[in-house]
Design an enzyme around this catalytic site. Structure first.
Site, mmCIF file in Angstrom:
data_model
loop_
_atom_site.group_PDB
_atom_site.id
_atom_site.type_symbol
_atom_site.label_atom_id
_atom_site.label_comp_id
_atom_site.label_asym_id
_atom_site.label_seq_id
_atom_site.Cartn_x
_atom_site.Cartn_y
_atom_site.Cartn_z
ATOM 1 C CG ASP A 109 -2.223 0.743 0.973
ATOM 2 O OD1 ASP A 109 -2.364 1.347 -0.111
ATOM 3 O OD2 ASP A 109 -3.102 0.734 1.847
ATOM 4 C CG ASP A 112 1.095 1.660 8.682
ATOM 5 O OD1 ASP A 112 -0.059 1.902 9.088
ATOM 6 O OD2 ASP A 112 1.865 0.878 9.256
ATOM 7 C CG ASP A 113 -3.321 7.811 7.981
ATOM 8 O OD1 ASP A 113 -3.092 8.076 9.179
ATOM 9 O OD2 ASP A 113 -3.915 8.595 7.233
ATOM 10 C CB THR A 114 -5.677 4.540 10.886
ATOM 11 O OG1 THR A 114 -6.264 3.727 9.859
ATOM 12 C CG2 THR A 114 -6.030 6.006 10.639
ATOM 13 C CB THR A 116 -7.931 0.701 9.949
ATOM 14 O OG1 THR A 116 -7.742 1.562 11.070
ATOM 15 C CG2 THR A 116 -9.231 -0.056 10.105
ATOM 16 C CB THR A 117 -6.447 -0.277 4.983
ATOM 17 O OG1 THR A 117 -7.429 0.767 5.038
ATOM 18 C CG2 THR A 117 -6.577 -1.011 3.664
ATOM 19 C CD1 TRP A 180 -3.064 15.371 1.630
ATOM 20 C CD2 TRP A 180 -4.516 14.625 3.144
ATOM 21 N NE1 TRP A 180 -4.067 14.733 0.939
ATOM 22 C CE2 TRP A 180 -4.979 14.268 1.856
ATOM 23 C CE3 TRP A 180 -5.278 14.270 4.263
ATOM 24 C CZ2 TRP A 180 -6.167 13.562 1.656
ATOM 25 C CZ3 TRP A 180 -6.461 13.562 4.057
ATOM 26 C CH2 TRP A 180 -6.884 13.225 2.768
ATOM 27 C CD GLU A 186 -3.768 10.809 -3.443
ATOM 28 O OE1 GLU A 186 -3.291 11.895 -3.059
ATOM 29 O OE2 GLU A 186 -4.009 9.860 -2.678
#
Length: 212
Positions: A109, A112-114, A116-117, A180, A186
């Site tokens: 991915d 790695d933010d939260t 969760t995914t 961010w 994007e």
């Protein structure tokens, strides 16, 4: 200060070189299969595969899963972090003829933010392994998972990853503050995006040493 000034802009050149830099370490894991989490994991997965390829060996197969955690705020283009992972695409094991048992599986991915995914992906893939192993009388523990992300945000996480992954097969190209991150895929204006990445020092960082 504008909202754009709060973002960390990352160029395609930078991502390509982060993958190149990480590849030598990831080769020690020796992945048999790459699973890219869409949409942010698709481009890094393809770039990394180039650097993981061994002479005389076929390319590592890439499979795609799509998980969504970010939610749009009604009436705006702003996204907020959701609380529940939504699975919109998964591996069709029968059609793709994929068997995870006994494989080294690298999940990719962009960030790695939260966590969760990533937690969801590992947990669900482990369930698939257990099912496949039971069907053939094999040991599910023979399957090893690794994770590669371009950026690991230094912040409290909402979920955990298995200790065996964190101890030896978690690969983050860069640890970054909780900001961010604007990735090039994007962007609607790649010229402006790349200009900002260069200004922030997030473009080319290594001299080219390998001929095409």
């Amino acid at each position: 200060m504008s909202a754009a000034d709060d973002k960390m802009y990352i160029s395609y050149n930078n991502i390509h070189q982060l993958c190149q830099e990480a590849a030598d370490t990831i080769k020690e894991f020796n992945p048999d299969l790459i699973i890219a989490i869409g949409g942010g994991g698709f481009i890094p997965a393809r770039m990394l595969r180039t650097f993981l390829r061994q002479p005389g060996q076929p390319n590592i197969r890439i499979m795609a899963i799509i998980l969504s955690l970010y939610e749009e705020v009604a009436g705006s283009s702003v996204e907020t972090v959701g609380t529940e992972v939504v699975r919109t695409q998964w591996i069709d094991y029968h059609q793709s003829n994929i068997d995870l048992v006994g494989k080294n599986v690298l999940i990719i991915d962009e960030v790695d933010d939260t966590r969760t995914t990533l937690h969801y992906a590992v947990s669900e893939l482990k369930k698939d392994v257990a099912e496949q192993a039971a069907a053939k009388g094999a040991d599910p523990n023979d399957t090893k998972f690794g994770i590669f992300v371009l950026h690991d945000k230094q912040k409290p996480k909402r979920a955990d990853l298995p200790k065996e992954i964190m101890d030896s097969t978690y690969f983050a190209a860069r640890k970054v503050p909780d900001v961010w991150i604007a990735y090039p895929w994007e962007s609607k204006d790649i010229v402006y995006h790349t200009k900002r990445a260069i200004e922030q020092g997030n473009d080319v960082f290594l001299p080219s040493t390998t001929p095409e």
